[in-house]
Write an enzyme that holds these catalytic residues in place. Structure first.
Site, PDB file in Angstrom:
ATOM      1  N   GLY A  16       0.837  -1.192   0.000  1.00  0.00           N
ATOM      2  CA  GLY A  16       0.000   0.000   0.000  1.00  0.00           C
ATOM      3  C   GLY A  16       0.867   1.234   0.000  1.00  0.00           C
ATOM      4  O   GLY A  16       2.102   1.149  -0.100  1.00  0.00           O
ATOM      5  N   GLY A  17       0.246   2.396   0.101  1.00  0.00           N
ATOM      6  CA  GLY A  17       0.973   3.646   0.050  1.00  0.00           C
ATOM      7  C   GLY A  17       1.931   3.807   1.216  1.00  0.00           C
ATOM      8  O   GLY A  17       3.023   4.334   1.073  1.00  0.00           O
ATOM      9  N   VAL A  63       2.829  -5.535   3.284  1.00  0.00           N
ATOM     10  CA  VAL A  63       2.367  -6.535   4.244  1.00  0.00           C
ATOM     11  C   VAL A  63       2.926  -7.901   3.863  1.00  0.00           C
ATOM     12  O   VAL A  63       2.894  -8.293   2.702  1.00  0.00           O
ATOM     13  CB  VAL A  63       0.827  -6.590   4.282  1.00  0.00           C
ATOM     14  CG1 VAL A  63       0.370  -7.570   5.351  1.00  0.00           C
ATOM     15  CG2 VAL A  63       0.262  -5.220   4.546  1.00  0.00           C
ATOM     16  N   LYS A 119       3.261  -5.901   9.013  1.00  0.00           N
ATOM     17  CA  LYS A 119       3.125  -4.710   8.197  1.00  0.00           C
ATOM     18  C   LYS A 119       4.382  -3.874   8.361  1.00  0.00           C
ATOM     19  O   LYS A 119       4.720  -3.455   9.459  1.00  0.00           O
ATOM     20  CB  LYS A 119       1.921  -3.936   8.698  1.00  0.00           C
ATOM     21  CG  LYS A 119       1.518  -2.833   7.810  1.00  0.00           C
ATOM     22  CD  LYS A 119       0.115  -2.467   8.145  1.00  0.00           C
ATOM     23  CE  LYS A 119      -0.345  -1.373   7.234  1.00  0.00           C
ATOM     24  NZ  LYS A 119      -1.705  -1.007   7.557  1.00  0.00           N
ATOM     25  N   ASP A 129     -10.289   5.743   7.650  1.00  0.00           N
ATOM     26  CA  ASP A 129      -9.988   5.200   6.330  1.00  0.00           C
ATOM     27  C   ASP A 129     -10.757   3.905   6.084  1.00  0.00           C
ATOM     28  O   ASP A 129     -10.197   2.906   5.659  1.00  0.00           O
ATOM     29  CB  ASP A 129      -8.474   4.977   6.185  1.00  0.00           C
ATOM     30  CG  ASP A 129      -8.075   4.710   4.740  1.00  0.00           C
ATOM     31  OD1 ASP A 129      -8.899   4.960   3.827  1.00  0.00           O
ATOM     32  OD2 ASP A 129      -6.948   4.234   4.514  1.00  0.00           O
TER      33      ASP A 129
END
Ligand SMILES: *[C@@H]1O[C@H](CO)[C@@H](O)[C@H](O)[C@H]1NC(C)=O
Ligand SMILES: *[C@@H]1O[C@H](CO)[C@@H](O)[C@H](O)[C@H]1NC(C)=O
Ligand SMILES: *[C@@H]1O[C@H](CO)[C@@H](O)[C@H](O)[C@H]1NC(C)=O
Ligand SMILES: *[C@@H]1O[C@H](CO)[C@@H](O)[C@H](O)[C@H]1NC(C)=O
Ligand SMILES: *[C@@H]1O[C@H](CO)[C@@H](O)[C@H](O)[C@H]1NC(C)=O
Ligand SMILES: *[C@@H]1O[C@H](CO)[C@@H](O)[C@H](O)[C@H]1NC(C)=O
Ligand SMILES: CC(=O)N[C@H]1CO[C@H](CO)[C@@H](O)[C@@H]1O
Length: 924
Positions: free
Chosen positions: A660-661, A665, A679, A780
């Site tokens: 992800g940004g 992971v 993560k 989010d």
């Protein structure tokens, strides 16, 4: 040990290969022309097909100069068509409009996986060169025409999964080159023609799932090259011909679900290539051939639900190739202590409902692949052996005569989800280690001689659906911890010596449907928390010392008299009970003023409850949390860090499960065998590492205190300066977004499962907004951040951008959130609150029922009205078109969800409901 500098992370390298992927046309054609007759025949046929067939065949235009380049067509060196392969083109139409005489050189015709209907045209027999014919997975009906047997060169014939009826042509033996016949999954009737024995080249004969009757012809023994014989799911009768023993290359024999009787032919002992034998659900008797595993290749032997007698043959003892053995529901006898060996590959064994005696062998514990061991309803004695060497998911030893205590080592079988030891003679207490079985769904220890307290640690079995401890000698109180097993649907503690009052916490079991506490020594009144047990349908509290009013709960009000008898003094308006003296609960008749008084009193009571409840929650969350894990992990940071580096091969991209940004992971199996999601945060070069770490750490400290079954558990944090790691529970499944877009999952993800996902997410958000102190805003919520496990249970994840919402407001430095899920007010204010999550929840809820992001629907709706519900939008227009329409119950609930979702999307944050309100509305 110093941590070595890691290679730069490169999870995307595989993608780059995909980008430079070049499509190479594999349609090799040796000549560019076909005959005029062929081209014409194809074009005429194309024009007869349904409209949906036009675009896949769009290359079928022009004249015979180009025919060999048409899609699905290939030609031989002489320019005539030799192969037609239109598998899975989505074509719809009939076959009789195709002029078969035009293709004298055709070798293979493959029309599988289309929507062709109508009959098999007799003129198909004009394809005089045809060797391969595949019409499988269509909707072809009628019978196989007699002319068919004129296809003298036919070698492979597949009609699998159509609607073909009638009999197998008597003359099929004339197709003497046939090596493969598959007419499975049709409606064939009549018997199998004896002449089939003449097909001496046959290797595969698959006629399963038809309506064939009569005997299996003994001439089948003439098919000496046969490897696979599948006749299951018919109505075949008579005996299994001993001639089957002549099929010396046979690997697969499928005769399940017929009406066969007689014995299993001893001649099977001669077949050394046998791999899979399926004989279940017939009327077979006699004993199992003693040398059935003579070739040492046998993997599956299934003969359950017959009348087999005798003992399990010794040959199976050394059959190390076995993966599945099913002999349940026969009359097998013999001493099981000796008869079984060690099977390294065995996954599933079921010997239940036989007459086996002896002991549960120590050898079972050495079968390292074993997942299911079912020995129930036999005459076994002795103790439970050590089984930790296995992978057991299911252990069923019920209804035997086993003795001794329940070994605490069972707690190490971490995959176990079904444990039944009921109806034996186990004694002693239940080891608290059973509570370590976090995947347990069915635990049945009923009807033994177990004593002591019910271990409170059972709340560790957080996925438990059914708990049965009835008919034992358990004493002490019912542990209040049982009230936290939120998944519980059935609880039976009857016929024990349980004392004291029923813990109010049991009222929190929102999914409980059946509750039996009868035949104990329970005291006091039934807690009023039972009013809220909305799923409860069956109750029995008879034979206790209970008194006072019945709870205001439908299951209690409607239960039969027998459910309450022999107590000290229960009252209420259920059948057979006296009305309660005062009208506080259960009373019905009253005049207006009492109603008003009751209303006022209950109003006050409600207020008191709310206040007390809130105080409790605050106290509860401020209590020292169970931080063991967190502490252990953070103190041992270096150790865990090393363990992770090892488990991920130094963050090798092959362990990467998502990027992800802000982080990547990884899936890591630690030395403790625990699987975690790791993560790894991308740290920006110019940030102040130290300060950032401190901030993160204090935040993580609080996040790790969140314990909710729909929130991904944060186990800990490694404060490594270069790449801080967050350790989460690993969910086998995928994100909601992936599952909604993956066609392989969508059809399984039905309405009820989707409704549950919406409910789970609502519960999780309600918890962080209203039950945590201070409240937490996620910031989010999107379908990317909601993970689903294999049972479609939802877990809200990624609080990476969440910040604690301090009561007095806090400053927000950066905007978080995912485009398409952000509340509109975030565009002009930088102070997100719970209502932003409510908005995102609305988007996700719509996405779940629509199967895709609602997109424009939202803006259309927002411009329509700012306060009302979904006016002018019909449910059927928004439901995921890939699923069948919902039934009435689901439809009703979907309407509720849609209305709630639209309420959550209102422009004005104040007019959106709270997550608490939403989750209350979703209590169906
Ligand atoms: C087909 O090809 C031949 C030779 O290549 C050519 O002479 C003829 O004109 C073509 N026919 C059509 C209809 O294009
Ligand atoms: C028909 O074509 C499909 C797809 O190419 C292939 O999987 C199948 O085996 C073919 N059928 C036969 C009988 O060869
Ligand atoms: C197949 O044909 C039957 C009648 O022969 C029809 O009822 C059925 O709807 C058809 N199925 C499909 C998928 O076309
Ligand atoms: C085929 O089987 C039948 C019955 O088992 C037998 O009588 C016959 O001789 C066999 N034919 C051949 C060619 O083996
Ligand atoms: C079963 O076999 C075991 C091992 O040989 C033996 O010890 C036991 O006595 C046998 N049990 C019975 C009931 O015969
Ligand atoms: C049950 O356990 C008690 C106490 O351990 C013992 O006295 C009793 O004999 C046992 N009963 C049976 C049927 O095994
Ligand atoms: C040209 C040709 O062989 N036509 C045959 C096609 O198939 C039908 C039915 O079997 C026959 O009757 C035709 O003679």
């Amino acid at each position: 040990m110093a941590i070595q500098k890691q290679k730069p992370l490169n999870c995307t390298s595989d993608l780059q290969f995909l980008l430079i992927f070049i499509v190479v046309s594999s349609l090799a054609t040796s000549s560019s022309a076909a005959t005029e007759a062929e081209a014409e025949a194809l074009l005429i046929w194309k024009s007869s097909l349904d409209n949906i067939s036009m675009s896949p065949l769009s290359s079928w235009i022009g004249n015979n100069n180009t025919t060999c380049n048409w899609v699905g067509i290939s030609c031989n060196n002489f320019g005539t068509i030799n192969h037609i392969n239109l598998t899975g083109f989505g074509l719809k139409g009939t076959l009789h409009t195709l002029s078969f005489p035009a293709f004298p050189n055709l070798l293979s015709l493959n029309f599988s996986h289309n929507a062709f209907f109508g009959i098999i045209p007799p003129s198909l027999s004009n394809l005089s060169s045809l060797e391969i014919l595949d019409l499988s997975h269509n909707n072809i009906s009628g019978s196989i025409p007699n002319e068919f047997v004129m296809l003298g060169n036919l070698s492979i014939l597949s009609f699998q999964q159509n609607q073909i009826s009638g009999q197998i042509p008597q003359d099929i033996y004339k197709l003497s080159y046939l090596s493969e016949i598959d007419i499975s999954l049709n409606n064939l009737t009549g018997s199998i023609p004896a002449s089939i024995g003449n097909l001496s080249n046959l290797i595969v004969l698959d006629l399963h799932l038809n309506a064939l009757s009569g005997p299996i012809p003994s001439s089948i023994g003439n098919l000496t090259r046969l490897k696979e014989l599948y006749l299951m799911d018919n109505q075949l009768s008579g005996v299994i011909p001993s001639e089957v023993g002549k099929l010396k290359f046979l690997t697969d024999l499928g005769l399940v679900n017929n009406k066969l009787n007689g014995t299993i032919p001893l001649e099977l002992n001669n077949l050394v290539y046998l791999k899979n034998i399926f004989l279940s659900n017939n009327g077979l008797s006699g004993s199992i051939p003693g040398d059935i595993c003579s070739g040492g290749l046998l993997e599956i032997f299934s003969a359950h639900t017959n009348h087999l007698t005798g003992s399990i043959p010794r040959s199976l003892r050394n059959c190390t190739s076995l993966t599945r053995l099913r002999l349940e529901r026969n009359q097998l006898s013999g001493n099981l202590s000796e008869e079984l060996g060690i099977y390294p590959k065995l996954i599933y064994i079921d010997l239940s409902y036989n007459r086996l005696y002896g002991e549960v062998s120590e050898n079972w514990g050495k079968c390292q692949s074993l997942q299911s061991l079912k020995l129930s309803n036999n005459r076994l004695s002795g103790r439970i052996p050590q089984l930790e060497g296995t992978e057991l998911h299911v252990l069923d030893l019920s209804s035997n005569s086993l003795v001794g205590t329940i070994p605490k080592e069972l707690g190490k079988l971490s995959s176990l989800f079904n444990l039944s030891l009921a109806e034996n003679k186990f004694s002693g207490s239940v080891p608290s280690e059973i509570g370590m079985l976090a995947n347990m769904q069915y635990l049945n220890l009923a009807a033994n001689n177990l004593t002591g307290f019910i271990p409170e640690q059972l709340d560790g079995c957080g996925k438990l659906l059914s708990l049965n401890l009835s008919r034992n000698g358990f004493s002490g109180s019912i542990p209040l911890e049982l009230g936290s097993i939120q998944s519980l649907q059935a609880l039976d503690l009857s016929h024990n010596l349980l004392m004291n009052s029923i813990p109010a916490q049991l009222g929190g079991l929102q999914k409980l449907e059946a509750l039996n506490l009868s035949h104990n020594e329970l005291l006091g009144s039934i807690p009023s928390s039972f009013d809220n047990m909305l799923s409860l349908t069956v109750v029995d509290i008879s034979y206790n010392q209970l008194e006072g009013p019945l709870p205001n709960n439908k299951a209690f009000q409607e239960a039969p008299v027998g459910a309450f008898t022999k107590n000290r003094g229960l009252c209420g308006n259920a059948t057979g009970l006296i009305a309660c003296p005062s009208a506080t609960r259960g009373g019905k008749k009253s005049n207006k003023s009492t109603i008003v008084i009751i209303a006022v009193i209950s109003g006050i009571l409600f207020f008191v409850f709310v206040v007390v409840g809130v105080l409790c929650l605050i106290c509860h969350t401020q209590e020292p949390q169970n931080e063991n894990q967190f502490k252990v992990w953070s103190l041992d940071g270096l150790l865990v860090y090393e363990d992770i580096v090892e488990a991920t091969d130094a963050f090798n991209s092959k362990h990467c499960v998502g990027v992800g940004g802000t982080a990547s992971v990884y899936k890591a199996q630690l030395q403790t065998d625990r699987i975690v999601a790791v993560k790894k945060l991308h740290m920006l070069q110019d940030t102040d590492g130290e300060a950032m770490l401190k901030a993160l750490e204090s935040e993580i400290h609080i996040l790790s205190g969140i314990r909710h079954r729909n929130i991904l558990k944060l186990y800990g944090f490694c404060a490594h300066p270069q790449h801080p790691l967050l350790l989460y529970e690993f969910i086998e499944g995928g994100s909601l977004e992936n599952i909604l877009t993956d066609e392989n999952y969508v059809s399984n993800f039905g309405w009820m499962k989707r409704l549950n996902v919406v409910k789970d997410v609502a519960n999780a958000l309600s918890y962080i907004h209203h039950d945590c102190s201070p409240p937490i805003v996620h910031r989010d919520i999107s379908s990317k951040n909601i993970l689903l496990d294999l049972e479609y249970g939802a877990y809200v994840s990624d609080f990476g951008t969440a910040r604690l919402l301090k009561p007095n407001g806090s400053s927000w430095t950066t905007f978080a959130g995912t485009f398409g899920y952000c509340a509109p007010e975030l565009a002009y204010t930088m102070e997100p609150n719970e209502k932003c999550d409510v908005y995102s929840f609305g988007v996700v809820a719509l996405e779940v029922i629509m199967g895709k992001h609602p997109g424009d629907l939202i803006s259309n709706f927002l411009s329509l009205s700012s306060t009302s519900t979904a006016q002018g939008i019909h449910l059927k227009d928004v439901l995921d078109p890939r699923l069948l329409p919902p039934n009435n119950q689901a439809a009703e609930r979907l309407i509720t969800v849609a209305n709630l979702a639209f309420a959550c999307l209102r422009t004005s944050p104040q007019s959106r409901p709270t997550m608490h309100q939403v989750s209350q509305e979703l209590l169906f």
